[in-house]
Design a protein around this motif. Structure first.
Motif, PDB file in Angstrom:
ATOM      1  N   VAL A  55     -50.031  61.182  82.115  1.00  0.00           N
ATOM      2  CA  VAL A  55     -49.708  62.031  83.264  1.00  0.00           C
ATOM      3  C   VAL A  55     -50.859  62.999  83.465  1.00  0.00           C
ATOM      4  CG1 VAL A  55     -48.082  63.716  84.228  1.00  0.00           C
ATOM      5  CG2 VAL A  55     -47.263  61.826  82.769  1.00  0.00           C
ATOM      6  N   ALA A  56     -51.393  63.034  84.689  1.00  0.00           N
ATOM      7  CA  ALA A  56     -52.495  63.935  84.983  1.00  0.00           C
ATOM      8  C   ALA A  56     -52.006  65.364  84.945  1.00  0.00           C
ATOM      9  CB  ALA A  56     -53.093  63.607  86.340  1.00  0.00           C
ATOM     10  N   ALA A  57     -52.765  66.229  84.349  1.00  0.00           N
ATOM     11  CA  ALA A  57     -52.378  67.637  84.238  1.00  0.00           C
ATOM     12  C   ALA A  57     -53.568  68.506  84.569  1.00  0.00           C
ATOM     13  CB  ALA A  57     -51.880  67.945  82.830  1.00  0.00           C
ATOM     14  N   ALA A  58     -53.238  69.751  84.933  1.00  0.00           N
ATOM     15  CA  ALA A  58     -54.296  70.691  85.266  1.00  0.00           C
ATOM     16  C   ALA A  58     -55.091  71.027  84.005  1.00  0.00           C
ATOM     17  CB  ALA A  58     -53.702  71.958  85.871  1.00  0.00           C
ATOM     18  N   THR A  59     -56.374  71.236  84.197  1.00  0.00           N
ATOM     19  CA  THR A  59     -57.241  71.561  83.066  1.00  0.00           C
ATOM     20  C   THR A  59     -56.962  72.994  82.627  1.00  0.00           C
ATOM     21  OG1 THR A  59     -58.941  70.091  83.924  1.00  0.00           O
ATOM     22  CG2 THR A  59     -59.615  71.724  82.279  1.00  0.00           C
ATOM     23  N   PRO A  60     -56.513  73.219  81.377  1.00  0.00           N
ATOM     24  CA  PRO A  60     -56.204  74.591  80.935  1.00  0.00           C
ATOM     25  C   PRO A  60     -57.474  75.384  80.698  1.00  0.00           C
ATOM     26  CG  PRO A  60     -55.992  73.064  79.101  1.00  0.00           C
ATOM     27  CD  PRO A  60     -56.308  72.224  80.320  1.00  0.00           C
ATOM     28  N   GLU A  61     -57.266  76.697  80.714  1.00  0.00           N
ATOM     29  CA  GLU A  61     -58.383  77.570  80.409  1.00  0.00           C
ATOM     30  C   GLU A  61     -58.750  77.414  78.926  1.00  0.00           C
ATOM     31  OE1 GLU A  61     -60.154  79.476  82.334  1.00  0.00           O
ATOM     32  OE2 GLU A  61     -59.028  78.867  84.133  1.00  0.00           O
ATOM     33  N   PRO A  62     -60.044  77.446  78.633  1.00  0.00           N
ATOM     34  CA  PRO A  62     -60.427  77.306  77.209  1.00  0.00           C
ATOM     35  C   PRO A  62     -59.910  78.478  76.381  1.00  0.00           C
ATOM     36  CG  PRO A  62     -62.318  77.964  78.536  1.00  0.00           C
ATOM     37  CD  PRO A  62     -61.214  77.627  79.515  1.00  0.00           C
ATOM     38  N   THR A  63     -59.349  78.130  75.235  1.00  0.00           N
ATOM     39  CA  THR A  63     -58.807  79.150  74.323  1.00  0.00           C
ATOM     40  C   THR A  63     -59.914  79.600  73.375  1.00  0.00           C
ATOM     41  OG1 THR A  63     -56.646  78.079  74.410  1.00  0.00           O
ATOM     42  CG2 THR A  63     -57.041  79.627  72.574  1.00  0.00           C
ATOM     43  N   PRO A  64     -60.127  80.901  73.275  1.00  0.00           N
ATOM     44  CA  PRO A  64     -61.183  81.364  72.358  1.00  0.00           C
ATOM     45  C   PRO A  64     -60.862  80.990  70.913  1.00  0.00           C
ATOM     46  CG  PRO A  64     -59.837  83.204  73.098  1.00  0.00           C
ATOM     47  CD  PRO A  64     -59.426  82.021  73.930  1.00  0.00           C
TER      48      PRO A  64
END
Length: 275
Positions: free
Chosen positions: A160-169
């Motif tokens: 399932v295509a999903a939005a690219t999450p923000e990179p976690t530090p």
């Protein structure tokens, strides 16, 4: 004259018959069997063998219990799988004259590794009998590797295509503070009596030394007692040597080394150091 001659011949014949048993016994005396020679003591060692959960390990076995065989048993411990070189530790035990058994515990703990033990006993002729060597280990046993269990391959889930999450530090990992290693704590409280088998003979003289220093000894009916006092001595290895001079039944004086070398450590760890 012929009658006198006949009487002489009869007398000689009687003397010959009387001497015949003695003449027949001479070869038997000439070929008498030699005296039996003393044999080295027969020594067996049943432990330690295999992995040892207790350190220092204990030892046990059997040895000769005849009066001419020493009641003092030594157990030599060698590093590695064999009896090559010099022993690193020597255990001592007193034999039971009734059962022929002996047992004891090594005087100091051993480092993790593989070792070989061999017991020995001497007799009054300074012949030494040795047991078959036993191999044992000190330290944690190896944990067996578990056998992997086969599992069924699951069906692939739909993507399932999903939005690219923000990179976690990346988290900052702080290493824990390292405590300094604990000091090597030990104490010397060794004070005991060494028993040495008394050899046959008269006019015994005992020369016992500890690192070249003379020790007091007392000669008993069966054993020679030597006081070994290591209390208050600095941390070190001390070597005991005992030589006995005696006069045999034939008047000859001989000197034998009853204890060639036994090492004692004045400092036994009371707390295992941390690394």
């Amino acid at each position: 004259m012929p009658a006198i001659s006949s009487r002489r011949e009869a007398t000689l014949f009687q003397l010959s018959r009387r001497a015949l048993p003695f003449l027949l016994a001479v070869p038997l005396l000439a070929f008498a069997a030699p005296a039996a020679q003393a044999m080295p003591p027969v020594v067996t060692l049943s432990s330690p063998v295999g992995h040892q959960a207790v350190n220092p390990p204990s030892f046990a076995g059997t040895a000769g219990k005849n009066e001419w065989e020493s009641s003092e048993i030594a157990v030599d411990i060698y590093a590695g799988n064999g009896v090559a070189g010099k022993p690193i530790v020597i255990g001592n035990a007193i034999l039971s004259r009734e059962t022929g058994a002996f047992s004891g515990t090594l005087p100091a703990a051993l480092a993790d590794g593989t070792y070989t033990a061999q017991a020995r006993q001497s007799n009054s002729e300074q012949e030494i009998g040795r047991s078959e060597p036993l191999v044992f280990t000190i330290g944690a046993e190896a944990t067996p590797t578990p056998t992997p269990t086969a599992t069924a391959t699951p069906e692939p889930a739909p993507v399932v295509a999903a939005a690219t999450p923000e990179p976690t530090p990346a988290p900052v990992v702080v290493a824990p503070a390292t405590k300094p290693a604990a000091p090597y704590v030990c104490a010397s409280r060794r004070d005991f009596t060494k028993h040495v088998f008394r050899p046959a003979g008269t006019k015994l003289r005992v020369a016992a030394t500890l690192n070249g220093r003379k020790l007091k000894s007392k000669i008993g009916d069966e054993m020679i007692r030597i006081r070994v006092n290591l209390r208050g001595e600095p941390k070190d290895t001390y070597t005991l040597r005992v030589a006995i001079t005696r006069t045999r039944a034939d008047g000859k004086r001989i000197t034998t080394v009853a204890v060639e070398q036994i090492n004692y450590h004045t400092c036994i760890p009371t707390k295992k150091p941390s690394y």
